[in-house]
Design an enzyme around this catalytic site. Structure first.
Site, PDB file in Angstrom:
ATOM      1  N   ARG A  12       0.828  -1.198   0.000  1.00  0.00           N
ATOM      2  CA  ARG A  12       0.000   0.000   0.000  1.00  0.00           C
ATOM      3  C   ARG A  12       0.862   1.248   0.000  1.00  0.00           C
ATOM      4  NH1 ARG A  12      -1.467   3.879   3.361  1.00  0.00           N
ATOM      5  NH2 ARG A  12      -0.385   2.928   5.111  1.00  0.00           N
ATOM      6  N   THR A  13       0.436   2.235  -0.758  1.00  0.00           N
ATOM      7  CA  THR A  13       0.973   3.585  -0.645  1.00  0.00           C
ATOM      8  C   THR A  13      -0.198   4.507  -0.381  1.00  0.00           C
ATOM      9  OG1 THR A  13       0.842   3.996  -3.023  1.00  0.00           O
ATOM     10  CG2 THR A  13       2.955   3.205  -2.156  1.00  0.00           C
ATOM     11  N   SER A  14       0.101   5.689   0.159  1.00  0.00           N
ATOM     12  CA  SER A  14      -0.949   6.617   0.556  1.00  0.00           C
ATOM     13  C   SER A  14      -1.548   7.392  -0.608  1.00  0.00           C
ATOM     14  CB  SER A  14      -0.407   7.609   1.587  1.00  0.00           C
ATOM     15  OG  SER A  14       0.024   6.917   2.724  1.00  0.00           O
ATOM     16  N   THR A  15      -0.760   7.665  -1.624  1.00  0.00           N
ATOM     17  CA  THR A  15      -1.259   8.487  -2.729  1.00  0.00           C
ATOM     18  C   THR A  15      -0.914   7.865  -4.065  1.00  0.00           C
ATOM     19  OG1 THR A  15       0.742   9.806  -2.947  1.00  0.00           O
ATOM     20  CG2 THR A  15      -0.889  10.588  -1.361  1.00  0.00           C
ATOM     21  N   GLN A  31       2.779   7.965  -5.508  1.00  0.00           N
ATOM     22  CA  GLN A  31       3.834   7.101  -4.978  1.00  0.00           C
ATOM     23  C   GLN A  31       3.931   5.785  -5.744  1.00  0.00           C
ATOM     24  OE1 GLN A  31       2.413   7.050  -0.913  1.00  0.00           O
ATOM     25  NE2 GLN A  31       3.893   8.608  -0.320  1.00  0.00           N
TER      26      GLN A  31
END
Length: 186
Positions: free
Chosen positions: A7-10, A13
Protein backbone atom coordinates in the site's frame (compact mmCIF):
# COMPACT_ATOMS: atom_id res chain seq x y z
CA UNK A 1 0.51 -19.96 0.72
CA UNK A 2 2.44 -16.73 1.07
CA UNK A 3 0.19 -13.71 0.43
CA UNK A 4 1.51 -10.16 0.10
CA UNK A 5 -0.06 -6.79 0.81
CA UNK A 6 1.35 -3.52 -0.55
CA UNK A 7 0.00 0.00 0.00
CA UNK A 8 0.97 3.59 -0.65
CA UNK A 9 -0.95 6.62 0.56
CA UNK A 10 -1.26 8.49 -2.73
CA UNK A 11 -1.33 7.88 -6.45
CA UNK A 12 1.92 9.90 -6.70
CA UNK A 13 3.83 7.10 -4.98
CA UNK A 14 3.96 4.67 -7.93
CA UNK A 15 7.64 3.90 -7.36
CA UNK A 16 7.02 3.02 -3.70
CA UNK A 17 4.21 0.66 -4.60
CA UNK A 18 6.31 -0.91 -7.34
CA UNK A 19 9.19 -1.45 -4.91
CA UNK A 20 6.90 -3.13 -2.38
CA UNK A 21 5.43 -5.43 -5.05
CA UNK A 22 8.92 -6.29 -6.31
CA UNK A 23 10.09 -7.13 -2.77
CA UNK A 24 6.99 -9.24 -2.09
CA UNK A 25 7.47 -11.16 -5.34
CA UNK A 26 11.13 -11.77 -4.40
CA UNK A 27 9.95 -13.22 -1.08
CA UNK A 28 7.83 -15.75 -2.94
CA UNK A 29 4.36 -14.26 -2.51
CA UNK A 30 2.01 -16.24 -4.69
CA UNK A 31 -0.75 -13.62 -4.51
CA UNK A 32 -0.27 -9.88 -3.89
CA UNK A 33 -3.01 -7.45 -2.94
CA UNK A 34 -2.10 -3.82 -3.62
CA UNK A 35 -3.76 -0.43 -3.32
CA UNK A 36 -3.07 3.27 -3.26
CA UNK A 37 -5.22 4.69 -0.52
CA UNK A 38 -4.73 6.77 2.61
CA UNK A 39 -4.36 4.88 5.87
CA UNK A 40 -7.48 6.60 7.17
CA UNK A 41 -9.68 5.65 4.21
CA UNK A 42 -11.32 2.29 3.58
CA UNK A 43 -8.74 -0.27 2.49
CA UNK A 44 -10.63 -2.73 0.34
CA UNK A 45 -7.54 -4.68 -0.75
CA UNK A 46 -6.42 -5.20 2.87
CA UNK A 47 -9.90 -6.52 3.62
CA UNK A 48 -9.70 -8.72 0.53
CA UNK A 49 -6.29 -10.06 1.61
CA UNK A 50 -7.48 -10.91 5.13
CA UNK A 51 -10.59 -12.58 3.67
CA UNK A 52 -8.48 -14.54 1.17
CA UNK A 53 -5.91 -16.06 3.54
CA UNK A 54 -6.55 -19.50 5.06
CA UNK A 55 -5.11 -21.55 7.92
CA UNK A 56 -1.40 -22.15 7.40
CA UNK A 57 -0.94 -19.10 5.15
CA UNK A 58 1.37 -16.17 5.89
CA UNK A 59 0.45 -12.55 5.16
CA UNK A 60 3.57 -10.55 4.30
CA UNK A 61 4.05 -6.76 4.32
CA UNK A 62 7.28 -4.88 3.73
CA UNK A 63 6.74 -2.35 6.56
CA UNK A 64 4.45 -2.09 9.57
CA UNK A 65 3.12 1.33 8.56
CA UNK A 66 1.86 -0.14 5.27
CA UNK A 67 -0.44 -2.42 7.27
CA UNK A 68 -1.83 -0.77 10.40
CA UNK A 69 -2.94 2.72 11.47
CA UNK A 70 -2.37 2.24 15.19
CA UNK A 71 -1.56 -0.36 17.81
CA UNK A 72 -5.28 -0.97 18.23
CA UNK A 73 -5.74 -1.48 14.49
CA UNK A 74 -2.69 -3.76 14.42
CA UNK A 75 -4.15 -5.76 17.30
CA UNK A 76 -7.42 -6.17 15.41
CA UNK A 77 -5.62 -7.39 12.29
CA UNK A 78 -3.44 -9.80 14.27
CA UNK A 79 -6.47 -11.16 16.15
CA UNK A 80 -8.33 -11.72 12.88
CA UNK A 81 -5.33 -13.49 11.36
CA UNK A 82 -4.74 -15.61 14.48
CA UNK A 83 -8.38 -16.67 14.52
CA UNK A 84 -7.91 -17.96 10.98
CA UNK A 85 -4.56 -19.62 11.79
CA UNK A 86 -2.60 -17.18 9.60
CA UNK A 87 0.86 -15.84 10.45
CA UNK A 88 2.00 -12.25 9.79
CA UNK A 89 5.49 -11.39 8.58
CA UNK A 90 6.81 -7.81 8.53
CA UNK A 91 9.94 -7.80 6.42
CA UNK A 92 11.79 -4.65 7.51
CA UNK A 93 11.40 -5.57 11.19
CA UNK A 94 12.27 -9.23 10.74
CA UNK A 95 9.11 -10.15 12.65
CA UNK A 96 7.11 -13.30 12.03
CA UNK A 97 4.10 -14.03 14.25
CA UNK A 98 4.31 -17.76 13.61
CA UNK A 99 6.40 -17.82 16.82
CA UNK A 100 5.54 -16.49 20.28
CA UNK A 101 8.73 -14.38 20.24
CA UNK A 102 7.63 -12.81 16.96
CA UNK A 103 4.25 -11.94 18.49
CA UNK A 104 5.92 -10.32 21.50
CA UNK A 105 8.33 -8.30 19.38
CA UNK A 106 5.51 -7.11 17.15
CA UNK A 107 3.43 -5.88 20.09
CA UNK A 108 6.40 -4.03 21.59
CA UNK A 109 7.31 -2.42 18.26
CA UNK A 110 3.69 -1.45 17.65
CA UNK A 111 3.57 0.27 21.03
CA UNK A 112 6.79 2.16 20.31
CA UNK A 113 5.48 3.23 16.88
CA UNK A 114 2.24 4.56 18.38
CA UNK A 115 4.17 6.37 21.12
CA UNK A 116 6.38 8.04 18.50
CA UNK A 117 3.35 9.10 16.47
CA UNK A 118 1.69 10.61 19.55
CA UNK A 119 4.90 12.48 20.38
CA UNK A 120 5.11 13.81 16.81
CA UNK A 121 1.50 15.04 17.00
CA UNK A 122 2.20 16.68 20.35
CA UNK A 123 5.24 18.49 18.92
CA UNK A 124 3.11 19.56 15.95
CA UNK A 125 0.39 20.98 18.24
CA UNK A 126 3.03 22.83 20.27
CA UNK A 127 4.51 24.31 17.09
CA UNK A 128 1.11 25.46 15.86
CA UNK A 129 0.31 27.02 19.25
CA UNK A 130 3.64 28.87 19.23
CA UNK A 131 3.10 30.10 15.66
CA UNK A 132 -0.42 31.27 16.54
CA UNK A 133 0.95 33.11 19.58
CA UNK A 134 3.44 34.89 17.32
CA UNK A 135 0.73 35.66 14.75
CA UNK A 136 2.41 33.54 12.06
CA UNK A 137 -0.19 30.75 11.83
CA UNK A 138 -3.31 31.59 9.95
CA UNK A 139 -4.68 28.12 9.15
CA UNK A 140 -5.85 27.18 5.71
CA UNK A 141 -7.35 29.84 3.49
CA UNK A 142 -11.13 29.86 3.45
CA UNK A 143 -12.15 28.52 0.07
CA UNK A 144 -15.88 29.15 0.18
CA UNK A 145 -15.62 32.84 1.11
CA UNK A 146 -13.55 33.45 -1.98
CA UNK A 147 -16.39 31.99 -4.03
CA UNK A 148 -19.20 33.99 -2.38
CA UNK A 149 -19.88 36.08 -5.50
CA UNK A 150 -20.13 32.93 -7.62
CA UNK A 151 -22.45 31.41 -5.01
CA UNK A 152 -24.73 34.43 -5.10
CA UNK A 153 -24.77 34.51 -8.91
CA UNK A 154 -25.66 30.81 -9.14
CA UNK A 155 -28.37 31.23 -6.50
CA UNK A 156 -29.78 34.14 -8.49
CA UNK A 157 -30.01 31.76 -11.47
CA UNK A 158 -32.24 29.52 -9.35
CA UNK A 159 -29.78 26.71 -8.60
CA UNK A 160 -30.33 24.77 -5.38
CA UNK A 161 -27.77 24.79 -2.56
CA UNK A 162 -26.84 21.19 -3.41
CA UNK A 163 -26.32 22.08 -7.07
CA UNK A 164 -24.21 25.13 -6.18
CA UNK A 165 -22.10 23.10 -3.75
CA UNK A 166 -21.50 20.38 -6.34
CA UNK A 167 -20.68 22.88 -9.11
CA UNK A 168 -18.15 24.80 -6.97
CA UNK A 169 -16.75 21.74 -5.12
CA UNK A 170 -17.59 23.15 -1.69
CA UNK A 171 -19.84 22.00 1.12
CA UNK A 172 -23.54 22.75 1.29
CA UNK A 173 -22.98 24.46 4.65
CA UNK A 174 -20.55 26.86 3.01
CA UNK A 175 -23.17 27.75 0.40
CA UNK A 176 -25.74 28.28 3.15
CA UNK A 177 -23.38 30.57 5.11
CA UNK A 178 -22.52 32.62 2.01
CA UNK A 179 -26.20 33.10 1.18
CA UNK A 180 -27.12 33.84 4.83
CA UNK A 181 -24.43 36.54 4.97
CA UNK A 182 -26.23 38.23 2.08
CA UNK A 183 -29.53 38.53 3.97
CA UNK A 184 -29.85 41.36 6.52
CA UNK A 185 -30.56 40.35 10.11
CA UNK A 186 -34.23 40.75 11.08
Amino acid sequence: MIVGYARTSTLDQEAGLGAQVRDLEALGCERIFQEQVSSIGPRKQLDAATDFVRAGDTLVVTKLDRLARSVTHLGTIIAELEKKGVALRIVNLGVDTSSSTGKLILNVLGGVAQFEREMMLERQREGIAKAKGEGRYKGRKPTARAKSEEIKALAAQGLSMNAIAAKLCIGKGSVHRALAAEKPAA
